[in-house]
Motif scaffolding. Structure first.
Motif, PDB file in Angstrom:
ATOM      1  N   THR A  39     111.587 -22.348  91.335  1.00 10.32           N
ATOM      2  CA  THR A  39     112.729 -21.585  90.842  1.00 10.32           C
ATOM      3  C   THR A  39     112.750 -21.643  89.318  1.00 10.32           C
ATOM      4  OG1 THR A  39     114.151 -23.529  91.127  1.00 10.32           O
ATOM      5  CG2 THR A  39     114.154 -21.918  92.896  1.00 10.32           C
ATOM      6  N   THR A  40     113.086 -20.510  88.705  1.00 10.26           N
ATOM      7  CA  THR A  40     113.090 -20.435  87.245  1.00 10.26           C
ATOM      8  C   THR A  40     114.493 -20.152  86.739  1.00 10.26           C
ATOM      9  OG1 THR A  40     112.535 -18.089  87.283  1.00 10.26           O
ATOM     10  CG2 THR A  40     110.700 -19.623  87.110  1.00 10.26           C
ATOM     11  N   ARG A  41     114.749 -20.654  85.534  1.00  6.43           N
ATOM     12  CA  ARG A  41     116.024 -20.388  84.866  1.00  6.43           C
ATOM     13  C   ARG A  41     115.843 -20.588  83.368  1.00  6.43           C
ATOM     14  NH1 ARG A  41     116.247 -25.287  87.271  1.00  6.43           N
ATOM     15  NH2 ARG A  41     116.945 -27.076  86.090  1.00  6.43           N
ATOM     16  N   ALA A  42     116.735 -20.021  82.619  1.00  2.62           N
ATOM     17  CA  ALA A  42     116.712 -20.214  81.163  1.00  2.62           C
ATOM     18  C   ALA A  42     117.092 -21.655  80.849  1.00  2.62           C
ATOM     19  CB  ALA A  42     117.685 -19.249  80.496  1.00  2.62           C
ATOM     20  N   SER A  43     116.669 -22.124  79.705  1.00  3.20           N
ATOM     21  CA  SER A  43     116.998 -23.480  79.292  1.00  3.20           C
ATOM     22  C   SER A  43     118.498 -23.635  79.092  1.00  3.20           C
ATOM     23  CB  SER A  43     116.285 -23.817  77.977  1.00  3.20           C
ATOM     24  OG  SER A  43     116.741 -25.063  77.489  1.00  3.20           O
ATOM     25  N   SER A  44     119.004 -24.788  79.483  1.00  2.00           N
ATOM     26  CA  SER A  44     120.409 -25.128  79.263  1.00  2.00           C
ATOM     27  C   SER A  44     120.556 -26.170  78.156  1.00  2.00           C
ATOM     28  CB  SER A  44     121.023 -25.685  80.553  1.00  2.00           C
ATOM     29  OG  SER A  44     121.009 -24.715  81.567  1.00  2.00           O
ATOM     30  N   ALA A  45     119.487 -26.417  77.400  1.00  2.00           N
ATOM     31  CA  ALA A  45     119.523 -27.426  76.345  1.00  2.00           C
ATOM     32  C   ALA A  45     120.481 -27.016  75.233  1.00  2.00           C
ATOM     33  CB  ALA A  45     118.125 -27.632  75.762  1.00  2.00           C
ATOM     34  N   TYR A  64     110.863 -20.194  80.328  1.00  3.06           N
ATOM     35  CA  TYR A  64     111.802 -20.476  81.407  1.00  3.06           C
ATOM     36  C   TYR A  64     111.461 -21.824  82.025  1.00  3.06           C
ATOM     37  CZ  TYR A  64     112.794 -15.553  80.937  1.00  3.06           C
ATOM     38  OH  TYR A  64     113.137 -14.330  80.420  1.00  3.06           O
ATOM     39  N   VAL A  65     112.485 -22.577  82.339  1.00  4.92           N
ATOM     40  CA  VAL A  65     112.309 -23.849  83.033  1.00  4.92           C
ATOM     41  C   VAL A  65     112.014 -23.548  84.493  1.00  4.92           C
ATOM     42  CG1 VAL A  65     113.446 -25.996  83.727  1.00  4.92           C
ATOM     43  CG2 VAL A  65     113.853 -25.040  81.440  1.00  4.92           C
ATOM     44  N   VAL A  66     111.008 -24.223  85.034  1.00 10.59           N
ATOM     45  CA  VAL A  66     110.619 -24.058  86.438  1.00 10.59           C
ATOM     46  C   VAL A  66     110.868 -25.373  87.158  1.00 10.59           C
ATOM     47  CG1 VAL A  66     108.729 -23.542  88.035  1.00 10.59           C
ATOM     48  CG2 VAL A  66     108.783 -22.453  85.773  1.00 10.59           C
ATOM     49  N   HIS A  67     111.513 -25.284  88.313  1.00 13.20           N
ATOM     50  CA  HIS A  67     111.666 -26.451  89.181  1.00 13.20           C
ATOM     51  C   HIS A  67     110.756 -26.238  90.390  1.00 13.20           C
ATOM     52  CE1 HIS A  67     113.436 -29.834  91.256  1.00 13.20           C
ATOM     53  NE2 HIS A  67     113.446 -29.084  92.341  1.00 13.20           N
ATOM     54  N   SER A  68     109.790 -27.131  90.562  1.00 17.17           N
ATOM     55  CA  SER A  68     108.913 -27.110  91.739  1.00 17.17           C
ATOM     56  C   SER A  68     109.450 -28.135  92.725  1.00 17.17           C
ATOM     57  CB  SER A  68     107.477 -27.448  91.349  1.00 17.17           C
ATOM     58  OG  SER A  68     106.954 -26.470  90.491  1.00 17.17           O
ATOM     59  N   ASP A  69     109.688 -27.686  93.947  1.00 18.10           N
ATOM     60  CA  ASP A  69     110.310 -28.557  94.947  1.00 18.10           C
ATOM     61  C   ASP A  69     109.428 -29.710  95.406  1.00 18.10           C
ATOM     62  OD1 ASP A  69     112.689 -27.225  94.924  1.00 18.10           O
ATOM     63  OD2 ASP A  69     112.468 -26.303  96.896  1.00 18.10           O
ATOM     64  N   TRP A  98     109.000 -28.120  84.783  1.00 20.80           N
ATOM     65  CA  TRP A  98     108.038 -27.765  83.749  1.00 20.80           C
ATOM     66  C   TRP A  98     108.439 -26.390  83.229  1.00 20.80           C
ATOM     67  CZ3 TRP A  98     104.853 -23.643  85.381  1.00 20.80           C
ATOM     68  CH2 TRP A  98     104.885 -23.372  86.746  1.00 20.80           C
ATOM     69  N   VAL A  99     107.576 -25.702  82.485  1.00 23.02           N
ATOM     70  CA  VAL A  99     107.964 -24.437  81.845  1.00 23.02           C
ATOM     71  C   VAL A  99     106.905 -23.364  82.067  1.00 23.02           C
ATOM     72  CG1 VAL A  99     108.414 -23.326  79.606  1.00 23.02           C
ATOM     73  CG2 VAL A  99     109.317 -25.608  80.065  1.00 23.02           C
ATOM     74  N   VAL A 100     107.382 -22.142  82.349  1.00 22.99           N
ATOM     75  CA  VAL A 100     106.498 -20.982  82.326  1.00 22.99           C
ATOM     76  C   VAL A 100     106.871 -20.178  81.080  1.00 22.99           C
ATOM     77  CG1 VAL A 100     107.989 -19.563  83.837  1.00 22.99           C
ATOM     78  CG2 VAL A 100     105.573 -18.985  83.566  1.00 22.99           C
ATOM     79  N   LYS A 114     100.700 -24.474  92.722  1.00 22.28           N
ATOM     80  CA  LYS A 114     100.371 -23.816  93.989  1.00 22.28           C
ATOM     81  C   LYS A 114     101.459 -22.788  94.291  1.00 22.28           C
ATOM     82  CE  LYS A 114      98.320 -28.045  95.789  1.00 22.28           C
ATOM     83  NZ  LYS A 114      98.400 -29.049  96.860  1.00 22.28           N
ATOM     84  N   GLY A 115     101.071 -21.569  94.541  1.00 22.90           N
ATOM     85  CA  GLY A 115     102.033 -20.517  94.857  1.00 22.90           C
ATOM     86  C   GLY A 115     102.422 -19.712  93.638  1.00 22.90           C
ATOM     87  N   ASN A 116     103.190 -18.679  93.879  1.00 20.66           N
ATOM     88  CA  ASN A 116     103.602 -17.785  92.799  1.00 20.66           C
ATOM     89  C   ASN A 116     104.804 -18.332  92.046  1.00 20.66           C
ATOM     90  OD1 ASN A 116     101.647 -15.852  93.375  1.00 20.66           O
ATOM     91  ND2 ASN A 116     102.947 -14.884  94.928  1.00 20.66           N
ATOM     92  N   VAL A 117     104.789 -18.072  90.763  1.00 21.68           N
ATOM     93  CA  VAL A 117     105.926 -18.412  89.910  1.00 21.68           C
ATOM     94  C   VAL A 117     106.435 -17.106  89.357  1.00 21.68           C
ATOM     95  CG1 VAL A 117     106.699 -19.632  87.859  1.00 21.68           C
ATOM     96  CG2 VAL A 117     104.933 -20.649  89.318  1.00 21.68           C
ATOM     97  N   LYS A 118     107.647 -16.756  89.732  1.00 24.31           N
ATOM     98  CA  LYS A 118     108.217 -15.502  89.265  1.00 24.31           C
ATOM     99  C   LYS A 118     109.125 -15.786  88.092  1.00 24.31           C
ATOM    100  CE  LYS A 118     107.737 -13.282  93.616  1.00 24.31           C
ATOM    101  NZ  LYS A 118     108.196 -12.486  94.664  1.00 24.31           N
ATOM    102  N   GLY A 119     108.715 -15.288  86.935  1.00 25.32           N
ATOM    103  CA  GLY A 119     109.543 -15.428  85.748  1.00 25.32           C
ATOM    104  C   GLY A 119     110.691 -14.440  85.788  1.00 25.32           C
ATOM    105  N   ARG A 120     111.221 -14.128  84.659  1.00 20.74           N
ATOM    106  CA  ARG A 120     112.400 -13.252  84.586  1.00 20.74           C
ATOM    107  C   ARG A 120     112.072 -11.877  84.072  1.00 20.74           C
ATOM    108  NH1 ARG A 120     117.344 -16.141  85.696  1.00 20.74           N
ATOM    109  NH2 ARG A 120     116.529 -18.068  86.541  1.00 20.74           N
ATOM    110  N   ARG A 121     110.796 -11.493  84.065  1.00 24.66           N
ATOM    111  CA  ARG A 121     110.395 -10.182  83.531  1.00 24.66           C
ATOM    112  C   ARG A 121     111.113  -9.065  84.198  1.00 24.66           C
ATOM    113  NH1 ARG A 121     103.901 -10.772  82.867  1.00 24.66           N
ATOM    114  NH2 ARG A 121     104.031 -12.185  81.159  1.00 24.66           N
TER     115      ARG A 121
END
Length: 185
Positions: free
Chosen positions: A31-37, A120-125, A144-146, A178-185
């Motif tokens: 799952t991807t999301r914008a940084s909350s820093a 984007y921050v990525v959370h891998s389960d 991690w980050v994409v 492993k698997g697809n990472v869908k950014g926010r494009r």
């Protein structure tokens, strides 16, 4: 004799680290999301100063600078509550904090240098080593980050791990995800 034994231990340690790093897998769902820093004023000013003096011509330049700035503020550790607010003083950080800080700094760098990219921050389960989940809290999943790079002719994703980079394991996760990472494009 002692020097030879020390050299053998160092060599074996480096080999073990490299072998383990090559066998780290990050499985989804991702799952991807914008940084909350959030950055305090002194840290934001220090980063802006570094960005003004840097001549970032490419997305890779911005990645490298953002890794250095993130690594200067954090050192890896799991013995603290996760906080996404950052100050000028270096402190302990976990993978979540590394990812959010790196993405925030990268976005600042890309905007200042007018680079067509966003982080984007990525959370891998599921985080695996040798195809097994590490049975320790804080190591079962990973953040991690994409970086979505829309440079004309490039249009690529950069898989970046600032925590791995800080631990001398290298930042490029291209072969670990492993698997697809869908950014926010």
């Amino acid at each position: 004799m002692f020097a030879l034994a020390l050299l053998a231990i160092v060599g074996l340690t480096l080999f073990t680290i490299a072998l383990t790093r090559a066998n780290v897998g990050l499985a989804g769902p991702h799952t991807t999301r914008a940084s909350s820093a959030t950055l305090d004023k002194s840290l934001e000013a220090a980063i802006e100063f570094k960005l003004r003096e840097a001549r970032l011509a490419t997305v890779e330049d911005a990645i490298e600078l953002s890794l250095r700035l993130t690594g200067a503020r954090l050192h890896f550790g799991l013995g603290h509550p996760t906080r996404l607010s950052f100050g000028a003083e270096p402190r302990e950080g976990n993978c979540v904090e590394y990812a959010h800080l790196f993405a925030r700094i990268f976005d600042m760098a890309a905007a200042r240098s007018k680079l067509p990219a966003r982080a984007y921050v990525v959370h891998s389960d599921r985080a695996e080593v040798f195809e097994k989940v590490v049975p320790l809290p804080g190591l079962r999943d990973h953040d991690w980050v994409v970086v979505e790079d829309d440079t004309p002719g490039a249009n690529r994703q950069w898989f970046v791990d600032a925590a791995f980079e800080d631990a001398w394991l290298g930042w490029d996760l291209t072969h670990n995800v492993k698997g697809n990472v869908k950014g926010r494009r």
